[in-house]
Scaffold this motif. Sequence first.
Motif, PDB file in Angstrom:
ATOM      1  N   SER A   1      26.696   0.787   6.134  1.00 52.99           N
ATOM      2  CA  SER A   1      26.165   1.040   7.368  1.00 52.99           C
ATOM      3  C   SER A   1      25.544  -0.136   7.630  1.00 52.99           C
ATOM      4  O   SER A   1      24.986  -0.152   6.474  1.00 52.99           O
ATOM      5  CB  SER A   1      26.319   1.966   7.827  1.00 52.99           C
ATOM      6  N   LEU A   2      24.967  -0.696   8.762  1.00 54.15           N
ATOM      7  CA  LEU A   2      23.787  -1.811   8.561  1.00 54.15           C
ATOM      8  C   LEU A   2      22.920  -0.532   8.711  1.00 54.15           C
ATOM      9  O   LEU A   2      21.265  -1.046   7.763  1.00 54.15           O
ATOM     10  CB  LEU A   2      23.605  -2.124  10.016  1.00 54.15           C
ATOM     11  N   SER A   3      22.269   1.154   9.038  1.00 55.92           N
ATOM     12  CA  SER A   3      21.435   1.653   8.402  1.00 55.92           C
ATOM     13  C   SER A   3      21.163   0.971   6.657  1.00 55.92           C
ATOM     14  O   SER A   3      20.092   1.658   6.108  1.00 55.92           O
ATOM     15  CB  SER A   3      21.315   2.954   9.673  1.00 55.92           C
ATOM     16  N   ASP A   4      22.517   1.986   6.583  1.00 52.21           N
ATOM     17  CA  ASP A   4      22.472   1.830   4.684  1.00 52.21           C
ATOM     18  C   ASP A   4      22.346   0.853   4.174  1.00 52.21           C
ATOM     19  O   ASP A   4      21.212   0.374   3.043  1.00 52.21           O
ATOM     20  CB  ASP A   4      23.815   1.720   4.638  1.00 52.21           C
ATOM     21  N   LEU A   5      21.909  -0.602   4.542  1.00 53.51           N
ATOM     22  CA  LEU A   5      21.700  -1.699   3.923  1.00 53.51           C
ATOM     23  C   LEU A   5      19.932  -2.270   4.566  1.00 53.51           C
ATOM     24  O   LEU A   5      19.846  -2.222   3.303  1.00 53.51           O
ATOM     25  CB  LEU A   5      22.805  -2.786   4.369  1.00 53.51           C
ATOM     26  N   GLN A   6      19.874  -1.866   5.366  1.00 55.06           N
ATOM     27  CA  GLN A   6      18.085  -1.661   5.395  1.00 55.06           C
ATOM     28  C   GLN A   6      17.340  -0.849   4.654  1.00 55.06           C
ATOM     29  O   GLN A   6      17.023  -1.186   4.185  1.00 55.06           O
ATOM     30  CB  GLN A   6      18.306  -1.076   6.740  1.00 55.06           C
ATOM     31  N   TRP A   7      18.487   0.500   4.286  1.00 60.73           N
ATOM     32  CA  TRP A   7      17.566   1.358   3.376  1.00 60.73           C
ATOM     33  C   TRP A   7      17.685   0.904   1.908  1.00 60.73           C
ATOM     34  O   TRP A   7      17.126   1.742   1.299  1.00 60.73           O
ATOM     35  CB  TRP A   7      17.669   2.901   3.578  1.00 60.73           C
ATOM     36  N   ILE A   8      18.627  -0.083   1.920  1.00 58.21           N
ATOM     37  CA  ILE A   8      18.828  -0.884  -0.052  1.00 58.21           C
ATOM     38  C   ILE A   8      17.358  -1.601  -0.159  1.00 58.21           C
ATOM     39  O   ILE A   8      16.717  -1.248  -1.275  1.00 58.21           O
ATOM     40  CB  ILE A   8      19.654  -2.006  -0.353  1.00 58.21           C
ATOM     41  N   THR A   9      16.643  -2.433   1.006  1.00 59.91           N
ATOM     42  CA  THR A   9      15.433  -3.291   0.532  1.00 59.91           C
ATOM     43  C   THR A   9      14.599  -2.105   1.535  1.00 59.91           C
ATOM     44  O   THR A   9      13.002  -1.536   0.777  1.00 59.91           O
ATOM     45  CB  THR A   9      15.712  -4.036   2.277  1.00 59.91           C
ATOM     46  N   SER A  10      14.483  -1.015   2.317  1.00 57.31           N
ATOM     47  CA  SER A  10      13.280  -0.293   2.565  1.00 57.31           C
ATOM     48  C   SER A  10      12.899   0.571   1.809  1.00 57.31           C
ATOM     49  O   SER A  10      11.470   0.923   1.786  1.00 57.31           O
ATOM     50  CB  SER A  10      14.033   0.547   4.231  1.00 57.31           C
ATOM     51  N   GLY A  11      13.430   1.073   1.231  1.00 51.56           N
ATOM     52  CA  GLY A  11      13.465   2.146   0.295  1.00 51.56           C
ATOM     53  C   GLY A  11      13.207   2.206  -0.906  1.00 51.56           C
ATOM     54  O   GLY A  11      11.890   2.814  -1.601  1.00 51.56           O
ATOM     55  N   TYR A  12      12.926   0.397  -1.312  1.00 59.37           N
ATOM     56  CA  TYR A  12      12.712  -0.347  -2.559  1.00 59.37           C
ATOM     57  C   TYR A  12      11.079  -0.395  -2.115  1.00 59.37           C
ATOM     58  O   TYR A  12       9.991  -0.055  -3.134  1.00 59.37           O
ATOM     59  CB  TYR A  12      12.888  -1.358  -3.126  1.00 59.37           C
ATOM     60  N   LEU A  13      11.035  -1.398  -0.919  1.00 57.38           N
ATOM     61  CA  LEU A  13       9.506  -1.518  -0.405  1.00 57.38           C
ATOM     62  C   LEU A  13       8.559  -0.244  -0.384  1.00 57.38           C
ATOM     63  O   LEU A  13       7.728  -0.212  -0.372  1.00 57.38           O
ATOM     64  CB  LEU A  13       9.832  -2.489   0.367  1.00 57.38           C
ATOM     65  N   LEU A  14       9.553   0.996   0.325  1.00 59.45           N
ATOM     66  CA  LEU A  14       8.324   2.396   0.766  1.00 59.45           C
ATOM     67  C   LEU A  14       7.533   2.334  -0.703  1.00 59.45           C
ATOM     68  O   LEU A  14       6.706   2.571  -0.945  1.00 59.45           O
ATOM     69  CB  LEU A  14       9.297   3.512   1.383  1.00 59.45           C
ATOM     70  N   ALA A  15       9.186   2.826  -1.732  1.00 61.12           N
ATOM     71  CA  ALA A  15       8.501   3.736  -2.843  1.00 61.12           C
ATOM     72  C   ALA A  15       7.956   2.610  -3.872  1.00 61.12           C
ATOM     73  O   ALA A  15       6.441   2.803  -4.401  1.00 61.12           O
ATOM     74  CB  ALA A  15       9.819   3.425  -4.200  1.00 61.12           C
ATOM     75  N   LEU A  16       7.632   1.189  -3.453  1.00 59.73           N
ATOM     76  CA  LEU A  16       6.617   0.007  -4.168  1.00 59.73           C
ATOM     77  C   LEU A  16       5.395   0.415  -3.201  1.00 59.73           C
ATOM     78  O   LEU A  16       3.918   0.249  -3.993  1.00 59.73           O
ATOM     79  CB  LEU A  16       6.847  -1.218  -3.794  1.00 59.73           C
ATOM     80  N   ALA A  17       5.378   1.029  -1.973  1.00 57.30           N
ATOM     81  CA  ALA A  17       3.678   0.735  -1.102  1.00 57.30           C
ATOM     82  C   ALA A  17       2.864   1.737  -1.775  1.00 57.30           C
ATOM     83  O   ALA A  17       2.082   2.100  -1.960  1.00 57.30           O
ATOM     84  CB  ALA A  17       4.131   0.355   0.526  1.00 57.30           C
ATOM     85  N   VAL A  18       4.170   3.055  -1.832  1.00 60.75           N
ATOM     86  CA  VAL A  18       3.317   3.995  -2.356  1.00 60.75           C
ATOM     87  C   VAL A  18       2.531   4.594  -2.989  1.00 60.75           C
ATOM     88  O   VAL A  18       2.291   4.996  -3.673  1.00 60.75           O
ATOM     89  CB  VAL A  18       4.332   5.276  -1.185  1.00 60.75           C
ATOM     90  N   PHE A  19       3.540   3.938  -4.027  1.00 59.93           N
ATOM     91  CA  PHE A  19       3.387   4.098  -5.519  1.00 59.93           C
ATOM     92  C   PHE A  19       2.234   3.349  -6.166  1.00 59.93           C
ATOM     93  O   PHE A  19       1.498   3.837  -7.445  1.00 59.93           O
ATOM     94  CB  PHE A  19       4.527   4.555  -6.392  1.00 59.93           C
ATOM     95  N   LEU A  20       1.770   1.749  -5.549  1.00 64.25           N
ATOM     96  CA  LEU A  20       1.093   0.859  -6.322  1.00 64.25           C
ATOM     97  C   LEU A  20      -0.646   1.768  -6.635  1.00 64.25           C
ATOM     98  O   LEU A  20      -0.911   1.044  -7.465  1.00 64.25           O
ATOM     99  CB  LEU A  20       0.447  -0.176  -4.944  1.00 64.25           C
ATOM    100  N   ILE A  21      -1.211   1.918  -5.951  1.00 61.36           N
ATOM    101  CA  ILE A  21      -2.374   2.423  -5.658  1.00 61.36           C
ATOM    102  C   ILE A  21      -2.674   3.572  -7.504  1.00 61.36           C
ATOM    103  O   ILE A  21      -3.001   3.371  -8.218  1.00 61.36           O
ATOM    104  CB  ILE A  21      -3.438   3.104  -5.089  1.00 61.36           C
ATOM    105  N   THR A  22      -1.871   4.705  -7.520  1.00 60.65           N
ATOM    106  CA  THR A  22      -1.419   5.733  -7.895  1.00 60.65           C
ATOM    107  C   THR A  22      -1.237   5.139  -9.154  1.00 60.65           C
ATOM    108  O   THR A  22      -1.323   5.567 -10.828  1.00 60.65           O
ATOM    109  CB  THR A  22      -0.594   6.535  -7.494  1.00 60.65           C
ATOM    110  N   ALA A  23      -0.470   3.922  -9.611  1.00 56.75           N
ATOM    111  CA  ALA A  23       0.154   3.094 -10.488  1.00 56.75           C
ATOM    112  C   ALA A  23      -1.601   2.511 -10.997  1.00 56.75           C
ATOM    113  O   ALA A  23      -1.223   2.562 -12.742  1.00 56.75           O
ATOM    114  CB  ALA A  23       1.149   2.012 -10.126  1.00 56.75           C
ATOM    115  N   GLY A  24      -2.240   1.428 -10.228  1.00 61.01           N
ATOM    116  CA  GLY A  24      -3.305   1.481 -10.381  1.00 61.01           C
ATOM    117  C   GLY A  24      -3.900   2.266 -11.759  1.00 61.01           C
ATOM    118  O   GLY A  24      -4.009   2.280 -12.673  1.00 61.01           O
TER     119      GLY A  24
END
Length: 523
Positions: free
Chosen positions: A55-78
């Motif tokens: 669905s459209l929502s599924d396709l949005q989460w292909i991008t949003s899920g990636y960006l969300l994980a990236l944004a949340v974990f960046l400082i901890t990764a550093g």
Amino acid sequence: MAQALAARPDAPARRGHGHPWLTLLAVALGVIMVMLDGTVVSIANPVIGKELGASLSDLQWITSGYLLALAVFLITAGKLGDLFGHKSVFLVGIAGFALASLAIGLSSSIGMLIALRVLQGLFGALLQPAALALLRAAFPAEKLGMAIGIWGATIGMSSAAGPIVGGLLVENVSWQSVFFINVPVGVVALIVAFWVIKENRAGSLSKIDWLGVVLLSGAMFCLVWAIIKAPGYGWGDPKTLGFLAGAIVLGALFVFWQTRASEPLLPLGLFSNASVSIGTALMVLMAFSMFGAMFFLTFYFQGVHGLSPLESGMRMLPMSAGMMVASPLAGVLLSKFGPKIPIAVGMLITAVSMFLLSRLGLEAGYIDTAIPFALLAFGLSPVMVGATEVIVGNSPESLSGVAGGMQQSAMQVGGSLGTAVLGALITAKVAEVLPGHLSAVKIPATAAQVDAMSSAVALGVAPVPPGSPKPIADALTQAAHLSFLDGMHFGFGVSVVVAVLAAALALFVRAGRKVEDAPVHVG
């Protein structure tokens, strides 16, 4: 564990081991995967949706899920890099990202694909702060700006090349190939990085502030989730307000805890340096202006002009080519003049570019977009390179991983915020002007019909009912496209104002330190 991951100090030196420019090559190869993946996937989404029944929502989460994980974990990764060694974390990130990409290409369901995209985002977060920290350790302060400039050129080239590479792969191979391409790149990056990079870590750190990780991750998750979902929920919806409130509460608790923790995740003393604070704000404003506005140009190219994904990517070639030249040039200018003037001038050039893009019409040709895109490359490059150097260069080397994560988090949050806020403003503008454009072409529409059409028009789509006579279809298409242009012009106008404000703010930054400072602790 830290000792196991850190390089042995008595290990024999290898040819090229720790060489600054070879280190730059190694980290660039790793980061290419992350940046290329960030833009190449959008081209594959329509085909993924068709083959996996998404669905459209599924396709949005292909991008949003990636960006969300990236944004949340960046400082901890550093922080992980500061503690266990930036080379070790970088190698884990490369290997994990490549394996996650392979698994995504083998996925047979949309749910599995989205889950693996989140995992891919987590491994991607390990790469970027470590890359900046490795550059900080490999280069002397007077050459750091130039190195980050070349690194920025690689990022800009790979990001801008994404739509073109994605279009070629999807049209000639398969959607899976846009993920499989990360595997050979990852193998080469892993070999080069293992052989060339010299390990470095913050020897004074001994543990991770796990409560800080939980509080910061929760606050970032609530903030980015609210930003991503606000255009669908509405900014005044209780769910949006609830997540924003959660971000504020968890953020306040995080700040309070950082003043009490013996080894805080994000030492608040970093922000006592005005340049670090201003550099972080500049990254947010730059990303807000750039990504928020650029997001809607794809709808302009594909919806209004009817271009294919590959043709749309070709329209952006002047920007990618420009960044290849502008980013190293920005590094040279920053090394010679310091960050203040290049960043301020860069934001003013960005404002001019945004203004020219706000003048685009229905019949705009290649040259009409090529000029502002080329200007945008020369405007954004000194800002991206300069703000990064300001943040990382003004932070203690022992906290360079945290500083790199903070810089990347600021960019992700700014881009998400720009997309959401400008999306809401553009949608509201479309709803305001659409009735007038429909009346001008003598198509009657009730308020309910206008509301139903506005969301589609805001994406550059002309909602023509099937079987409509050609004169009606043409008139409705013209009204829809003119309404979209009014909204897009308004969005670019807001970006102009943001860019000018950022230019003024840049006048208060200063260059990074030339000597190592002691780690910052606040207690």
